[in-house]
Design a protein around this motif. Structure first.
Motif, mmCIF file in Angstrom:
data_model
loop_
_atom_site.group_PDB
_atom_site.id
_atom_site.type_symbol
_atom_site.label_atom_id
_atom_site.label_comp_id
_atom_site.label_asym_id
_atom_site.label_seq_id
_atom_site.Cartn_x
_atom_site.Cartn_y
_atom_site.Cartn_z
ATOM 1 N N PRO A 21 0.771 -1.236 0.000
ATOM 2 C CA PRO A 21 0.000 0.000 0.000
ATOM 3 C C PRO A 21 0.804 1.289 0.000
ATOM 4 N N THR A 22 2.076 1.257 -0.382
ATOM 5 C CA THR A 22 2.869 2.472 -0.251
ATOM 6 C C THR A 22 2.842 3.335 -1.500
ATOM 7 N N ASN A 23 2.029 2.917 -2.499
ATOM 8 C CA ASN A 23 1.842 3.748 -3.681
ATOM 9 C C ASN A 23 3.139 4.139 -4.350
ATOM 10 N N GLY A 24 4.051 3.192 -4.424
ATOM 11 C CA GLY A 24 5.274 3.417 -5.180
ATOM 12 C C GLY A 24 6.388 4.112 -4.446
ATOM 13 N N GLN A 25 6.206 4.467 -3.171
ATOM 14 C CA GLN A 25 7.263 5.207 -2.481
ATOM 15 C C GLN A 25 8.329 4.276 -1.907
ATOM 16 N N THR A 26 7.928 3.232 -1.228
ATOM 17 C CA THR A 26 8.862 2.260 -0.688
ATOM 18 C C THR A 26 9.002 1.108 -1.672
ATOM 19 N N VAL A 27 10.221 0.751 -1.991
ATOM 20 C CA VAL A 27 10.482 -0.325 -2.943
ATOM 21 C C VAL A 27 10.682 -1.627 -2.175
ATOM 22 N N LEU A 28 9.856 -2.607 -2.452
ATOM 23 C CA LEU A 28 9.981 -3.905 -1.820
ATOM 24 C C LEU A 28 11.055 -4.726 -2.524
ATOM 25 N N VAL A 29 11.945 -5.305 -1.744
ATOM 26 C CA VAL A 29 12.981 -6.187 -2.280
ATOM 27 C C VAL A 29 12.852 -7.533 -1.574
ATOM 28 N N PHE A 30 12.595 -8.578 -2.347
ATOM 29 C CA PHE A 30 12.357 -9.902 -1.783
ATOM 30 C C PHE A 30 13.672 -10.670 -1.707
ATOM 31 N N ALA A 31 14.130 -10.871 -0.473
ATOM 32 C CA ALA A 31 15.372 -11.591 -0.229
ATOM 33 C C ALA A 31 15.172 -13.083 -0.471
ATOM 34 N N GLU A 32 16.265 -13.792 -0.694
ATOM 35 C CA GLU A 32 16.183 -15.240 -0.855
ATOM 36 C C GLU A 32 15.502 -15.856 0.362
ATOM 37 N N PRO A 33 14.487 -16.691 0.156
ATOM 38 C CA PRO A 33 13.771 -17.264 1.307
ATOM 39 C C PRO A 33 14.586 -18.335 2.015
ATOM 40 N N ALA A 34 14.250 -18.558 3.271
ATOM 41 C CA ALA A 34 14.876 -19.648 4.016
ATOM 42 C C ALA A 34 14.505 -20.973 3.362
ATOM 43 N N ARG A 35 15.438 -21.911 3.391
ATOM 44 C CA ARG A 35 15.190 -23.229 2.811
ATOM 45 C C ARG A 35 16.013 -24.257 3.589
ATOM 46 N N PRO A 36 15.526 -25.487 3.688
ATOM 47 C CA PRO A 36 16.208 -26.471 4.552
ATOM 48 C C PRO A 36 17.616 -26.822 4.106
ATOM 49 N N ASP A 37 17.944 -26.655 2.809
ATOM 50 C CA ASP A 37 19.283 -27.018 2.346
ATOM 51 C C ASP A 37 20.230 -25.823 2.267
ATOM 52 N N HIS A 38 19.847 -24.701 2.853
ATOM 53 C CA HIS A 38 20.756 -23.562 2.903
ATOM 54 C C HIS A 38 21.986 -23.964 3.739
ATOM 55 N N PRO A 39 23.194 -23.565 3.321
ATOM 56 C CA PRO A 39 24.411 -23.985 4.024
ATOM 57 C C PRO A 39 24.441 -23.683 5.508
ATOM 58 N N MET A 72 21.455 -6.257 0.934
ATOM 59 C CA MET A 72 21.939 -4.875 0.963
ATOM 60 C C MET A 72 22.939 -4.624 -0.172
ATOM 61 N N GLU A 73 23.778 -5.598 -0.448
ATOM 62 C CA GLU A 73 24.733 -5.462 -1.560
ATOM 63 C C GLU A 73 23.991 -5.346 -2.885
ATOM 64 N N PHE A 74 22.934 -6.136 -3.040
ATOM 65 C CA PHE A 74 22.111 -6.066 -4.254
ATOM 66 C C PHE A 74 21.478 -4.688 -4.401
ATOM 67 N N ILE A 75 20.904 -4.179 -3.314
ATOM 68 C CA ILE A 75 20.258 -2.866 -3.346
ATOM 69 C C ILE A 75 21.270 -1.777 -3.689
ATOM 70 N N LYS A 76 22.433 -1.839 -3.063
ATOM 71 C CA LYS A 76 23.465 -0.830 -3.306
ATOM 72 C C LYS A 76 23.929 -0.834 -4.763
ATOM 73 N N LYS A 77 24.039 -2.017 -5.327
ATOM 74 C CA LYS A 77 24.528 -2.140 -6.703
ATOM 75 C C LYS A 77 23.464 -1.805 -7.732
ATOM 76 N N GLU A 78 22.243 -2.351 -7.532
ATOM 77 C CA GLU A 78 21.203 -2.235 -8.560
ATOM 78 C C GLU A 78 20.295 -1.023 -8.373
#
Length: 492
Positions: A307-325, A471-477
């Motif tokens: 509902p932020t009408n374009g002001q806040t940009v949502l960035v979806f981080a990699e989700p948790a998963r059972p085989d994550h290191p 954060m690295e992705f956001i800073k770069k892209e």
């Protein structure tokens, strides 16, 4: 309100003059209102409303879609008037004139005789001598969501001043009687980042439980290491919108961190988060009941577009998963707690499962990947990940039967004499189904402890790692619209 008088299209500059003549007048009005013969109830209501956070301005400016907006400290539009002739307004001085989002009991234009509590937009002119409305027309659209008020369709390209105010009908005129708050210094959102920590949750979400301790540990880790606000949000009950509001300050980016252990292709909930809430078109599929305005009812809860009408940009981080290191080390702890002789034992990780065959097979693969890691580390005879599809009575019997068949075949092949049965994901009901079926077959097994609280440390470490990558992705892209990080396509 809808049958309003017409305004002078050439009066843009005049309307700005009128407004802030009105604001100066309001200062005098504020002093005089205290001496008015108000009823004690009305006076008390004014005192409470004056401190109401829904009228306290935090910031304002133009959003990235080119629309005027303001934010408040509370929930925008939460308070509506309930005295006859009373009008509440969020007002904007723009280069296209004075606009206001209003809600009223009675009328906000002389001669009207109907209520319109729904917030709506008008172009307005005020009489600088008395603060009364001299012209009002229905122009633009008002959207109030969480702590933000946005006006679209105004033609404005800049906003210089804003105020929250009350108008009232007196002697046939609708006039300014109170300014709750005002701001004349434009403030754009800070280039900062907030975090929404998602978990399925339940209708209680009691503090002091292992699940809530896990969420609080991740929240504290992120806030401490990255100096950024984090907020726990739940699917049950749904509170993602309030989660955005609770980040405490305007966030340029909001990282959506999915913390339940289901990878990118193992659950349709990622369609709800990325597609419905985030509005990313390629994932915008409602697996439940489509609702109006692009919303979707799933798991008994209605998810709406963010509902932020374009002001806040949502960035979806990699989700948790059972085989994550990092997270797969939780299963090492669980298995190690009960294993006696791994070389003669079969390791079985039991997961929740999914309705979709494709999603369910992906869950089984993720669990098997994690099980293979534990097998190699602790030297089990063999390992496998299975699911019970616990939420679907029409699917779970076959899923459990298939899991038991796999176990029997692997035990026959390896010569394993006992099963180490590990609850990995799910509510526990699926695990119990598999355990009961093994017992009925006379298969010896030992139950490993639950993943929590054993895995609280790993979840905190995982959240820090994922946050750092995001954060690295956001800073770069520097994304300007809802995005997912490239780590979603990572395999383990």
């Amino acid at each position: 309100m809808r049958n309003s008088s017409s305004s002078n299209d050439d009066g843009h500059g005049a309307s700005q003059t009128f407004l802030f003549a009105g604001i100066m007048l309001a200062a005098a009005l504020l002093a005089s209102v205290a001496t008015m013969p108000l009823s004690s109830a009305y006076a008390q209501e004014d005192e409470e409303r004056e401190s109401d956070k829904s009228f306290k301005i935090k910031s304002f400016g133009m959003d990235k879609s080119g629309n005027p907006y303001l934010t408040v400290k509370g929930m925008a539009g939460e308070q509506v008037p309930h005295e006859p002739g009373q009008v509440f307004a969020y007002a904007f001085v723009t280069d296209a004139g004075l606009y206001a989002a209003t809600s009223h009991a009675g009328n906000d234009t002389p001669g009207e005789e109907h209520d319109d509590f729904e917030w709506h937009s008008h172009r307005v002119e005020l009489d600088g001598s008395n603060g009364c409305i001299v012209s009002i027309t229905p122009e633009g659209d008002a959207v109030l969501a969480t702590n933000r008020v946005t006006l679209s369709g105004t033609g404005a390209t800049s906003v210089s001043k804003v105020m929250t105010a009350e108008f009232a009908e007196t002697d046939g005129n609708t006039c300014l009687v109170r300014v709750f708050d005002q701001a004349a210094k434009s403030k754009e959102p800070k280039n900062d980042t907030g975090v929404l920590l998602y978990t399925h949750g339940n209708m209680h979400n009691e503090h002091g439980t292992p699940e809530m301790d896990r969420m609080v540990a991740m929240e504290r880790t992120i806030e401490k290491q990255f100096k950024t606000p984090a907020e726990v949000i739940f699917h049950m009950p749904y509170n993602w919108d309030r989660g955005l509001l609770s980040l405490d300050r305007d966030a340029r980016y909001a990282v959506f961190m999915y913390t339940d252990m289901f990878g990118p292709n193992s659950t349709v909930i990622h369609n709800i988060t990325r597609g419905i809430f985030g509005g990313i078109s390629q994932y915008n599929y409602c697996p439940g009941v489509p609702m109006g305005g692009g919303a979707c009812m799933y798991m008994g809860q209605v998810t709406r577009p963010e509902p932020t009408n374009g002001q806040t940009v949502l960035v979806f981080a990699e989700p948790a998963r059972p085989d994550h290191p990092t997270l797969r080390n939780i299963f090492v702890k669980q298995a190690k707690a009960v294993s006696e002789n791994p070389k003669t034992e079969l390791l079985v990780l039991v997961g929740h499962g999914a309705r979709s065959n494709a999603n369910d097979l992906t869950q089984q693969q993720e669990l098997s990947n994690a099980a293979a890691f534990v097998e190699k580390k602790l030297k089990f005879a063999d390992s496998v990940g299975v699911t019970a599809r616990e939420d679907w009575p029409g699917l779970s019997p076959a899923a459990v039967q298939g899991a038991v068949a796999k176990v029997k075949a692997m035990m026959a092949q390896t010569g394993a004499t006992r099963v180490v049965l590990v609850p990995a994901t799910g509510s526990g009901s699926g695990f119990n189904m598999v355990a009961s079926a093994l017992a009925q077959e006379g298969i010896s097994f030992v139950r490993a402890p639950d993943p929590l609280p054993l895995g609280e440390k790993e979840f905190a470490e995982w959240s820090a790692q994922v946050m750092r990558e995001t954060m690295e992705f956001i800073k770069k892209e520097k994304p300007t619209q809802a995005a997912i990080t490239p780590y979603w396509s990572r395999t383990y």
